[in-house]
Write a protein that holds these residues in place. Structure first.
Motif, PDB file in Angstrom:
ATOM      1  N   ALA C 112      50.140  51.846  28.790  1.00 24.03           N
ATOM      2  CA  ALA C 112      49.568  50.731  29.537  1.00 24.03           C
ATOM      3  C   ALA C 112      48.546  51.314  30.510  1.00 24.03           C
ATOM      4  N   ASN C 113      47.334  50.768  30.508  1.00 21.65           N
ATOM      5  CA  ASN C 113      46.299  51.344  31.376  1.00 21.65           C
ATOM      6  C   ASN C 113      45.639  50.283  32.248  1.00 21.65           C
ATOM      7  N   PRO C 114      46.439  49.660  33.128  1.00 18.07           N
ATOM      8  CA  PRO C 114      45.815  48.687  34.038  1.00 18.07           C
ATOM      9  C   PRO C 114      44.870  49.399  34.999  1.00 18.07           C
ATOM     10  N   PHE C 115      43.905  48.645  35.519  1.00 17.71           N
ATOM     11  CA  PHE C 115      43.034  49.190  36.559  1.00 17.71           C
ATOM     12  C   PHE C 115      43.787  49.172  37.889  1.00 17.71           C
ATOM     13  N   PRO C 116      43.428  50.050  38.801  1.00 15.97           N
ATOM     14  CA  PRO C 116      44.088  50.010  40.116  1.00 15.97           C
ATOM     15  C   PRO C 116      43.587  48.818  40.938  1.00 15.97           C
ATOM     16  N   ASP C 121      42.780  40.459  39.250  1.00 18.44           N
ATOM     17  CA  ASP C 121      41.507  41.117  38.962  1.00 18.44           C
ATOM     18  C   ASP C 121      41.539  41.868  37.641  1.00 18.44           C
ATOM     19  N   ASN C 122      42.720  42.349  37.249  1.00 19.76           N
ATOM     20  CA  ASN C 122      42.829  42.998  35.956  1.00 19.76           C
ATOM     21  C   ASN C 122      42.488  42.028  34.825  1.00 19.76           C
ATOM     22  N   VAL C 123      43.087  40.843  34.891  1.00 18.96           N
ATOM     23  CA  VAL C 123      42.851  39.880  33.821  1.00 18.96           C
ATOM     24  C   VAL C 123      41.418  39.346  33.888  1.00 18.96           C
ATOM     25  N   ALA C 124      40.916  39.197  35.121  1.00 16.75           N
ATOM     26  CA  ALA C 124      39.571  38.619  35.277  1.00 16.75           C
ATOM     27  C   ALA C 124      38.466  39.638  34.993  1.00 16.75           C
ATOM     28  N   TYR C 125      38.853  40.905  34.818  1.00 14.50           N
ATOM     29  CA  TYR C 125      37.850  41.961  34.619  1.00 14.50           C
ATOM     30  C   TYR C 125      36.906  41.647  33.459  1.00 14.50           C
ATOM     31  N   GLY C 126      37.500  41.316  32.307  1.00 15.61           N
ATOM     32  CA  GLY C 126      36.685  41.050  31.123  1.00 15.61           C
ATOM     33  C   GLY C 126      35.784  39.840  31.274  1.00 15.61           C
ATOM     34  N   PRO C 127      36.361  38.672  31.637  1.00 13.65           N
ATOM     35  CA  PRO C 127      35.501  37.493  31.828  1.00 13.65           C
ATOM     36  C   PRO C 127      34.361  37.745  32.811  1.00 13.65           C
ATOM     37  N   ARG C 128      34.649  38.477  33.889  1.00 11.61           N
ATOM     38  CA  ARG C 128      33.589  38.772  34.860  1.00 11.61           C
ATOM     39  C   ARG C 128      32.504  39.629  34.222  1.00 11.61           C
ATOM     40  N   LEU C 129      32.917  40.600  33.404  1.00  8.35           N
ATOM     41  CA  LEU C 129      31.920  41.426  32.713  1.00  8.35           C
ATOM     42  C   LEU C 129      30.941  40.555  31.958  1.00  8.35           C
ATOM     43  N   HIS C 130      31.504  39.527  31.325  1.00  6.84           N
ATOM     44  CA  HIS C 130      30.672  38.719  30.449  1.00  6.84           C
ATOM     45  C   HIS C 130      30.089  37.520  31.186  1.00  6.84           C
ATOM     46  N   GLY C 131      30.077  37.609  32.500  1.00  3.67           N
ATOM     47  CA  GLY C 131      29.245  36.710  33.273  1.00  3.67           C
ATOM     48  C   GLY C 131      29.909  35.480  33.841  1.00  3.67           C
ATOM     49  N   SER C 162      49.189  44.570  43.461  1.00  7.18           N
ATOM     50  CA  SER C 162      48.633  45.628  42.605  1.00  7.18           C
ATOM     51  C   SER C 162      49.312  45.615  41.234  1.00  7.18           C
ATOM     52  N   ALA C 163      48.524  45.836  40.206  1.00 12.50           N
ATOM     53  CA  ALA C 163      49.072  45.885  38.856  1.00 12.50           C
ATOM     54  C   ALA C 163      50.086  47.011  38.722  1.00 12.50           C
ATOM     55  N   PHE C 164      49.970  48.031  39.589  1.00 15.20           N
ATOM     56  CA  PHE C 164      50.889  49.167  39.510  1.00 15.20           C
ATOM     57  C   PHE C 164      52.284  48.813  40.002  1.00 15.20           C
ATOM     58  N   SER C 165      52.421  47.639  40.655  1.00 15.66           N
ATOM     59  CA  SER C 165      53.749  47.280  41.122  1.00 15.66           C
ATOM     60  C   SER C 165      54.602  46.727  39.976  1.00 15.66           C
ATOM     61  N   LEU C 166      53.988  46.483  38.827  1.00 14.82           N
ATOM     62  CA  LEU C 166      54.734  45.947  37.684  1.00 14.82           C
ATOM     63  C   LEU C 166      55.475  47.054  36.937  1.00 14.82           C
ATOM     64  N   SER C 167      56.505  46.658  36.177  1.00 17.89           N
ATOM     65  CA  SER C 167      57.210  47.636  35.353  1.00 17.89           C
ATOM     66  C   SER C 167      56.335  48.006  34.153  1.00 17.89           C
TER      67      SER C 167
END
Lengths: 308, 292, 269
Positions: C112-116, C121-131, C162-167
């Motif tokens: 699993a490689n979530p962003f810090p 923001d992790n889930v929104a990363y892709g949609p934001r990339l695409h505008g 933070s995504a890092f707080s998840l299991s």
């Protein structure tokens, strides 16, 4: 699955859109940032070289390297670099005499004897020594070390090579101890264990196994520290004096190449004068010496690395 | 069987063991030497300087009389330098590091740039002063100005910032980049939205440490002609200026003891500023370690 | 893994051959420098189904997966010959926009490689990339994606954490949500459960069964029991070659190649 299944009717539109402007421009901008460092080097070499060449048009190069007297600011003028070189070397040798044994011994202690906890506390403290501004060391040399030196050798002047050299030595201790310790920590434990299993003491392991194995890193640290001592400016300016003096006596006032450059810069010299030229000629000499030493250090640590 | 440890060499062994103990003490002594030297330095400066550490030091301009002297112009000059240098050296240094780590092709030219940067890091600071004098002061005609000083110091700290930023960028796991690319990000999007946010606190640590080195530097600014006596605050980028280390040097160079003590007070102020910067850097570093 | 010599149990409800092909690979070779990593691959992958790649490690299954979204492009000296056709487009042709391709062909990695960043923001990363910048629209996408990844109920009250707080298992489902947020057609999963505990693995396996109604899933697995449990089609790799591919039940019950049979009965691998 020999009969071909029908093709999906789904269609992807993967045709190229416009490449974003950022992706076109950024690599160029970033390349320009990286090229600043190259321009810096070119700038250093070009200015030093061109000003030094015009300096040598007025003062013959034979005098620069042939005369034993340096007095460019007072008549009769004389431009022999040797007193400045000898002053620099005197300081550097004193510094090395102080820093090499102490730095190396600290490195051995930290790498081979100290517990993890002690190392974690002591190493950053030693590194603080490397972060102290040189002007602060200059003050320390003048107001703390010099009185001690003068109480031992009463004939010593206020400005002398010994105090400055000792403090330059203190300044470069962390360079030697830190880099040597890194080199020694990189020696694999299997080498140590082999010697311990034969009944060697810690001291024997450190000096006969670890130090030889880490020698390239240790020598590189010496060379880098040497180069740093040569380029050191404020300690010698404050504590060693401003008398170009071809001497090996550490109790006399001397002048290093760096201190000379500071001395000239403090005065108001007209651009294009011979005095202005000396800054570049002396600077060039300094630059070449430190460059050779730094390349030597890189060569030593690359050439002889990782033989275990 | 009970002779197993009754070796004929016992005497030799106990000799070696004594030897080991003596050296151990010597090595420890050498390690303590550095700590003792640092303590002596701090004690000397504090005992000399504490008496003059009063508000006058911060509010007064330098003066012919030690008792009325302060370092207002030097403190402000140092702060101005910091504010000028920080953005320029950040952009250039981090930009170069991104180029080298993310964009540069693996060829001879890139290796040359890399070698060049590590070589520049070993050039004595005074040589940067000479460069600044020739390029910024004379060729660009910026004279002995704040801007000349800031640009010279930027070149001085650039190699340190580049190397530190490269290490920070290299420490960002491959997986972060892959995750971004797999979502359809372009190279620059990946660098700016994934790599840099991951590396930024380590980069900032390196930048602050490099800037703290610049704040303590004296020699290059003397060469480019930062004035030693400035009784006003610089009002534009092209005004003459002074900085704390130069003011301190100026006081040290006076023969009167009162000025020496004043120098010690100045050193205390300078060192406190450096401690603050270093503590900030360490705090950022600790924050970064949580992120990896 | 168990040392059973029986072929793994295949799930019973396999659909009959009513799939349509979405990925069509013809005579594809891939080289890393001089190393011939994939040899004359011919393979079709059905739409809206789960296809599993199995085979011993180093057999090329992950390499083939990474050709499908051109992640191999980033490895220097990689050379590809032959045709990789996705939904009628040769994805290695010059007209193809790699970023759009990767948007349409999502990927989930082994670790699993979530962003810090925060969960949101992790889930929104892709949609934001695409505008997509509109907050309400992003909120909607984040919620939908997390729901599809069966994570919404667990995280809806702390999207800013933070995504890092998840299991580990939650992080992997977050990565799935992140991949779904850009609305792909195909989802590639590269041993996505190999670093997870059995319960988290089960959750993700169940999730694939949900997701295949909407997406084409191609997964690499080191675990052929997993392939048997959840895939519709299985592809067996050995030494850079596709030895055999078929409907999962058929491949496991009646393999046509001796090497496949040896592998699934545990004689090697």
């Amino acid at each position: 699955m020999n009969q071909q299944p029908p093709k999906s009717s789904a269609r992807l539109d993967l045709t190229k859109g416009k490449t974003s402007i950022a992706d076109k421009i950024m690599p160029v901008l970033l390349f320009l940032c990286a090229s600043v460092s190259v321009l810096t080097t070119i700038g250093i070499v070009y200015t030093l070289l061109s000003e030094t060449i015009s300096f040598f048009r007025i003062v013959p190069i034979q005098e620069f390297f042939g005369s034993l007297k340096w007095s460019p600011l007072i008549n009769p003028k004389s431009f022999g670099i040797w007193p400045l070189l000898s002053g620099t070397m005197l300081i550097t040798i004193i510094a090395i005499i102080v820093a090499v044994p102490i730095g190396l011994a600290s490195a051995i202690y930290l790498s081979e004897y100290a517990s993890r906890r002690v190392r974690k506390i002591v190493k950053p403290i030693l590194e603080v020594l490397a972060g102290v501004p040189t002007i602060v060391y200059g003050y320390f040399a003048l107001t703390f070390i010099t009185p001690i030196v003068r109480s031992i050798f009463p004939d010593t002047g206020v400005f002398n090579a010994l105090s400055a050299g000792i403090v330059v030595g203190i300044m470069i201790i962390p360079m030697i101890s830190s880099l040597s310790e890194d080199a020694m920590s990189a020696v694999p434990d299997s080498l140590r264990n082999g010697a311990y299993a034969l009944g060697a003491t810690r001291f024997e392991v450190a000096t006969k196994i670890v130090v030889p194995a880490a020698l390239s890193g240790i020598i590189a640290s010496f060379v880098l520290a040497f180069s740093r001592a040569i380029g050191e400016t404020m300690i010698v300016t404050v504590a060693a004096g401003s008398t170009p003096n071809l001497t090996a006596n550490p109790l006399e006032s001397i002048q290093t190449m760096t201190a000379y450059i500071v001395q000239v810069s403090m005065g108001d010299i007209p651009h294009g004068s011979v005095e202005y030229g000396t800054i570049f000629a002396v600077g060039m000499t300094l630059f070449v010496i430190t460059l050779v030493l730094n390349m030597l250090a890189q060569y030593v640590s690359k050439r002889f690395r990782e033989e275990y | 069987m009970n002779n197993l440890f009754q070796d004929a060499n016992r005497q030799q062994i106990s000799g070696r063991r004594r030897n080991d103990l003596i050296w151990r003490i010597l090595f420890l002594g050498a390690t303590l030497f550095g700590i003792v030297a640092l303590s002596a330095l701090i004690i000397t400066i504090v005992t000399d300087g504490i008496a003059r550490l009063n508000p006058d030091l911060f509010t007064n301009y330098p003066s012919r009389r030690a008792s009325a002297s302060g370092m207002k112009s030097a403190i402000v000059g140092s702060l101005y330098m910091l504010c000028l240098m920080a953005p320029i050296s950040f952009v250039l240094g981090v930009g170069a590091a991104i180029y080298l780590e993310e964009y540069a092709p693996k060829n001879r030219f890139t290796r040359l740039i890399q070698l060049n940067i590590s070589t520049l890091a070993g050039v004595p600071s005074i040589v940067y002063g000479i460069l600044g004098l020739a390029i910024f002061v004379r060729t660009f005609g910026l004279e002995r100005s704040l801007l000349s000083g800031a640009l010279t110091m930027t070149l001085l700290v650039l190699p340190i910032i580049i190397v530190a930023s490269q290490e920070a960028i290299r420490a960002v796991p491959r997986a972060r980049r892959d995750a971004s690319f797999a979502l359809g990000a372009t190279k620059w999007q990946t660098v700016s939205r994934s790599v840099l946010p991951s590396a930024i606190s380590a980069i900032m640590t390196g930048v602050i440490l490099a800037l703290s080195r610049a704040i303590g530097e004296t020699a290059p600014l003397i060469i480019i002609g930062a004035a030693t006596y400035v009784a006003f605050l610089p009002e534009s980028l092209f005004d003459t200026f002074t900085v704390m280390p130069i003011q301190i040097y100026n006081w040290i160079a006076r023969p009167q003891e009162a000025f020496q003590d004043l120098a010690a007070s100045g050193i205390i102020v300078l060192m406190i500023m450096l401690v603050i910067m270093n503590v900030a850097a360490i705090m950022l570093r600790n924050k970064y370690q949580k992120n990896i | 893994m168990s040392t059973t010599t029986e072929a793994p149990q295949v799930k019973e409800t396999t659909k009959t051959v009513d799939f349509k092909t979405i990925i069509d690979i013809k005579d594809m070779d891939l080289y890393y420098g001089t190393y011939h990593a994939l040899k004359k691959v011919n393979l079709t992958i059905p739409e809206k189904a789960v296809t599993a790649f199995i085979g011993p490690s180093g057999c090329g299954k992950s390499t083939l997966l990474r050709t499908l979204n051109r992640m191999n492009d980033m490895i220097p000296n990689t050379r590809i010959e032959g045709l990789v056709d996705i939904a009628g487009t040769d994805i290695y042709s010059n007209e193809v926009d790699v970023e759009t391709l990767r948007k349409k062909v999502g990927m989930v990695f082994q670790q699993a490689n979530p962003f810090p960043k925060s969960i949101y923001d992790n889930v929104a990363y892709g949609p934001r990339l695409h505008g997509i910048k509109n907050k309400a629209q992003l909120d909607e996408i984040v919620e939908q994606s997390l729901k599809q990844a069966a994570l919404w109920n667990e995280v809806k009250d702390f999207l800013k954490r933070s995504a890092f707080s998840l299991s580990g298992g939650q992080q992997q489902r977050l990565c799935i949500a992140r991949a779904l947020a850009v609305n792909p057609e195909i989802l590639l999963m590269d041993e996505a459960t190999s670093a997870l505990d059995p319960i988290s693995t089960l959750k993700i396996e169940e999730l694939t069964q949900e997701l295949k109604n909407k997406y084409t899933i191609v997964m690499v697995t080191h675990n052929m029991h997993q392939a048997a449990r959840i895939s519709d089609q299985t592809v067996f790799f050995l030494n850079g070659e596709v030895v055999e591919f078929d409907q999962t039940d058929k491949l496991f019950s009646n393999p046509s190649d001796k090497r496949t049979e040896d592998y699934i009965t545990g004689r090697f691998g």
